[in-house]
Structures are given as structure tokens and as C-alpha cells.
Design a protein around this motif. Sequence first.
Motif, PDB file in Angstrom:
ATOM      1  N   ASP A   1      64.105  14.563   7.366  1.00 53.85           N
ATOM      2  CA  ASP A   1      64.020  14.180   5.957  1.00 53.85           C
ATOM      3  C   ASP A   1      62.914  13.156   5.723  1.00 53.85           C
ATOM      4  O   ASP A   1      62.275  13.144   4.664  1.00 53.85           O
ATOM      5  CB  ASP A   1      65.360  13.572   5.495  1.00 53.85           C
TER       6      ASP A   1
ATOM      7  N   GLY B   1      70.174  16.481   1.732  1.00 52.76           N
ATOM      8  CA  GLY B   1      69.129  16.367   2.747  1.00 52.76           C
ATOM      9  C   GLY B   1      69.568  17.051   4.032  1.00 52.76           C
ATOM     10  O   GLY B   1      70.736  17.440   4.202  1.00 52.76           O
TER      11      GLY B   1
ATOM     12  N   GLN C   1      67.056  12.103  -1.514  1.00 54.18           N
ATOM     13  CA  GLN C   1      67.854  12.928  -0.608  1.00 54.18           C
ATOM     14  C   GLN C   1      68.401  12.055   0.524  1.00 54.18           C
ATOM     15  O   GLN C   1      67.922  10.951   0.746  1.00 54.18           O
ATOM     16  CB  GLN C   1      67.020  14.062  -0.033  1.00 54.18           C
TER      17      GLN C   1
ATOM     18  N   ALA D   1      62.869  13.540  -2.174  1.00 56.03           N
ATOM     19  CA  ALA D   1      62.534  14.952  -1.944  1.00 56.03           C
ATOM     20  C   ALA D   1      61.594  15.386  -3.049  1.00 56.03           C
ATOM     21  O   ALA D   1      61.988  15.482  -4.219  1.00 56.03           O
ATOM     22  CB  ALA D   1      63.800  15.801  -1.947  1.00 56.03           C
TER      23      ALA D   1
END
Length: 339
Positions: free
Chosen positions: A99, A214, A55, A41
Motif C-alpha cells: 500500500d 487497502g 486506504q 489511494a
Amino acid sequence: MNAAVDALGALPSLLAVAIAALVSAAITWTSRPLLQRYALARPNARSSHRIPIPQGAGIAVIAATLLVASAWAAWANVAIPPALIAATILIALVGFADDIVSLPVLVRLVLQAAAVGAVVFTAPETARIAPALPLALERGLILLAGVWFVNLVNFMDGLDLMTAAEVVPVTAALLLLGLLGDLSWPAALIAAALCGAVLGFAPFNKPLAKVFLGDVGSLPIGLLLGWCLLELAWHGQAAAALLLPAYYLADATITLFRRIARREQFWSAHRSHFYQRATDNAFTVPQVIREVFVLNLVLALLAIVTVRAGAIAITLLSLLAGAIAIGFVLRRFSRTQAS
């Protein structure tokens, strides 16, 4: 019958919480190297972190929750709705994809609505909150509320330990209500397993976080938590179902309407939530988390009081007290912390 009661008592519940915590921690620990490589991330306009953080540890939380809850349900001969399990897996996959590759907003919303709808529209017709409304209208409103709740849990997962500070008090209260006979056992099982799974994840997410949930975690957590609260409302405890997540509801909803009023792109990443503004106003992350956690303990206590008292006057006073407590914290977060 006695065997089922024994399997659903306080001691098995605590054992389930502990097992879910251990499973979640073990999966989080072992998956960190992969997440570090494939699911970083990177800081953006919404972020509270300044360096890339892996994440996707929500995989551990959701896996632990479903595994422990399903095993416990099979042992105790309790039926968890298959639609809930399927919808949780679907929305986790949606989160995982987002994600990794960032899905378009419309695609995310359609798939989220499909997951929430699968849970809402497969529920028994006898499950009602407002019997005066036509069933189709009530279910449609619940669908909209469910999609919003799933997203607001995601929106509020923007600070280390924030989700733990919300989920642990709420699920602990739900488990207690289950033990007291005020919540269905399937919901109590899910709440216990989710509580444990989040506790197992928490050490990895404390400031400074080593890993994030996430969307693969926050979205299905929103779905599972929302379903437990819906079960509480279906059991005639709508006030308690509103009080338990009231801080999240207030922060996210007020922020949304303020952004709409300002004609901002409310669907884009931002740092306008009260808890985010608090860190800009000289609150440390531990201070914010501590205040949110204490507030949620107060709201959980008020929710339990409304259920156990069963009096309209007590319910109204509890709702008022909850609103005052939330207003106090939001006001504090909006002002610069004195040095």
C-alpha cells in the motif's frame, strides 16, 4: 466441557460479532487522519473512485478479528492454530508495504506463498479433502489455490462495500455451521470475529467511501476466509466450501482467463471484472452491491442446505442452482442497464 459449550453458544457468538464490530469501527475512526496523511489511494486504471481516498483501514479489520477471536478462544479453551495468526500478520505486513511503496509482483507472490504455505503445511496429516491423492500433491494444490484465493479477494475489492457484501454472508453462514456442529470451533470463532470486524468497517466504506481496506486488509481477509473454507472442506463439506465463495471465484477466474486469452498483461491493474463492467454499463454502485449481496445470501443458503441435507442429489442440485444464479448475475452485469 459444559463451560466450553456455553462459551461457544449463540449468545457468546453474537456478543463476539458485536465487540469485533465496535473495535473495528473505533480503530478505523481513530486511524483515518493518519491514513489520510500517509496512505492515499490515488485513482488508477483499476479504480472506481475519481479522487484520492485514504486506504489501510484493513489494519482495523484484521486487528479486531485477531484480538476478538484470540480472546474468545482463550476464554473458551479453543486452540486457533498459531501458524494462522503468524501468517495473517505476515501477509498483512506485506499488504501494508505494498500500500505504501508498491512491492514487485514476484516479491508479493513469494511472501504470500510463504504465508499460505505456513498454514497449509502445518495442518494435521489427517486433514484431507481427497484421500486418494498423495498428501504432498494435495497440499501443493491447496497451496496454489490458497495463493489464488488470497489474490482474488484482493482483486475483487475494487468497489465500495464489495468486500462487505461478500464477507458478511459467507462468515455468517460459517458461524451458523459452527453453531450447528458442522465446522470446527476455531474456524467458527475466526468467522464470527471477521464478520463483526467487517460490519464495523462497512459504514466508513459505503458509497461514497471515506476509507478503503487497502491490501493490508484484503490480503489477510482472503487468507482467513480461505482457511475457514478449507476447514469446512476438511470436514467433508467441499461442495459447501465451493458454493460460499462461488461468486468471487467465478468473476475473478473467468476474468483472468479472458485476459490471458486476449494476451493482455493480466497481472496489471484493470477494470475487466464483471462487477466493474456493471458500473460501466449504467449500474450504480448500490445496485451492484445489492445484487452481489443477495446472490451471496442465496449461495450461503444453498451451502447450508448441502451440509444439512447430506444427500448427493441435493448437493448436485444446489451446485447447479448456484451456477445458474451466478451466471444470471454475471450476464446482467455484462449488459447495459435499461434506463
